[in-house]
Design an enzyme around this catalytic site. Structure first.
Site, PDB file in Angstrom:
ATOM      1  CE  LYS A 120      -4.086  -2.563   1.755  1.00  0.00           C
ATOM      2  NZ  LYS A 120      -4.276  -2.602   3.221  1.00  0.00           N
ATOM      3  CD  GLN A 133      -3.750  -5.008   6.005  1.00  0.00           C
ATOM      4  OE1 GLN A 133      -3.852  -3.255   5.876  1.00  0.00           O
ATOM      5  NE2 GLN A 133      -3.501  -6.252   6.017  1.00  0.00           N
ATOM      6  CG  ASP A 168     -10.081  -0.170   5.136  1.00  0.00           C
ATOM      7  OD1 ASP A 168      -9.664  -1.121   3.861  1.00  0.00           O
ATOM      8  OD2 ASP A 168      -9.757  -0.352   5.691  1.00  0.00           O
TER       9      ASP A 168
HETATM   10  N1  GUN Z   1      -7.395  -7.690   5.565  1.00  0.00           N
HETATM   11  C1  GUN Z   1      -7.247  -7.875   4.317  1.00  0.00           C
HETATM   12  N2  GUN Z   1      -7.977  -7.083   3.973  1.00  0.00           N
HETATM   13  C2  GUN Z   1      -7.484  -5.981   4.862  1.00  0.00           C
HETATM   14  C3  GUN Z   1      -8.224  -4.828   3.722  1.00  0.00           C
HETATM   15  O1  GUN Z   1      -8.934  -4.531   2.874  1.00  0.00           O
HETATM   16  N3  GUN Z   1      -8.327  -3.687   4.994  1.00  0.00           N
HETATM   17  C4  GUN Z   1      -7.602  -3.688   6.003  1.00  0.00           C
HETATM   18  N4  GUN Z   1      -7.629  -2.794   6.604  1.00  0.00           N
HETATM   19  N5  GUN Z   1      -7.145  -5.144   6.387  1.00  0.00           N
HETATM   20  C5  GUN Z   1      -7.642  -5.880   5.494  1.00  0.00           C
END
Ligand code: GUN
Length: 289
Positions: A52, A96, A119
């Site tokens: 990211k 995350q 998100d």
């Molecule tokens: N863990 C797996 N996929 C995601 C996501 O799209 N966002 C976040 N914050 N954690 C994740």
């Protein structure tokens, strides 16, 4: 059979975002800024968060990675989130997932300011999404929509079967495919671990979205001739055939299913890169809001 090329489509989206970032910089002296909170040292989460950060650099966003120890208390994490909520330099942020078991995930998600919830996991974002109001849409479902849109795949009146009801993918995906929109307007069946007759249900599907996290679960005998198959799964499994000692498998047995499909996503190179591009779209949306 047409392969849905997530690398190509996500590259196009990132080019468009980079152009918008330049305009924002020149006209508004503004550079979008995404923050990511990583709690603990889960290997997969580390990889995702690093990706990211790299994506942000690629389109000209600023990014901040906040690493916190797995021993952090719920209250301490809430304090960190509130700092981000109140920091005007940060346009949007993610925590995350998964987070350590001693911390309540729903409390943490509810602490994120809805206007920075890139998100799309906050109850306010989920509610707005269900009402077809303009809001953040979780990155993986948004990436799938963008892929369907790019290839102009018909969705109205189709039977869409979603396998898996996670809050991150399956559940929002089912809401989105049923909305009065394009992509959308499907008759949706959301299936999960307690579903009976999954195979029979899948055999009636025009579109299958597999998001259950079981490598090569969906075999050709689940798929109607000419169906669209979107594979959200990505599991790392050991392999003697690769240098790294592992390979990535989707939820779909690609070789046999692709022979029956009109469209199918590969793994890797399908939904994964679209998810990454979608988070950037949400961050840009946070700036514009
Ligand atoms: N863990 C797996 N996929 C995601 C996501 O799209 N966002 C976040 N914050 N954690 C994740």
């Amino acid at each position: 059979m047409i392969k849905l090329d997530g690398i190509h489509v996500s590259t196009e989206i990132k080019k468009q975002i980079a152009t918008e970032v330049l305009a924002l910089k020149n006209n508004c002296k503004k550079i979008p800024h995404l923050a990511a909170v990583l709690v603990g040292d889960d290997g997969a989460s580390e990889t995702y968060v690093n990706a990211k950060v790299k994506d942000c650099a690629e389109v000209g966003f600023q990014s901040t990675l906040i690493r916190l120890p797995s021993t952090i208390s719920e209250n301490e994490l809430i304090t960190e989130i509130n700092k981000l909520n109140n920091n005007d330099a940060i346009d949007g942020f993610i925590v995350q997932l998964p987070i350590p078991k001693h911390i309540n995930e729903q409390i943490i998600i509810k602490t994120i300011a809805p206007n920075k919830d890139v998100d799309g996991f906050h109850p306010q974002s989920v509610g707005k999404m269900a009402l077809n109001l303009h809001t953040f849409i979780p990155a993986t479902p948004l990436g799938v929509l963008k892929l369907i849109e790019h290839y102009k795949i018909e969705t109205a009146g189709k039977h869409c079967v979603v396998i898996g009801r996670s809050h991150i993918v399956g559940s929002p995906m089912s809401i989105l495919m049923g909305r009065n929109a394009y992509p959308g307007n499907c008759t949706v069946t959301l299936t999960h671990s307690k579903t009976k007759n999954l195979k029979e249900i899948c055999l009636t599907a025009d579109i299958i979205i597999a998001a259950l996290g079981k490598p090569e679960f969906l075999t050709a005998d689940y798929v109607k001739q000419g169906a669209v198959v979107i594979d959200v799964g990505i599991t790392r499994v050991k392999s003697d055939l690769t240098k790294s000692g592992y390979k990535l498998l989707g939820d779909v047995k690609y070789d046999e299913v692709s022979a029956k499909c009109s469209y199918i996503t590969p793994v890797p190179g399908g939904v994964g890169p679209m998810t990454r591009a979608a988070l950037l779209l949400n961050t840009l949306f946070a700036v514009k809001k």
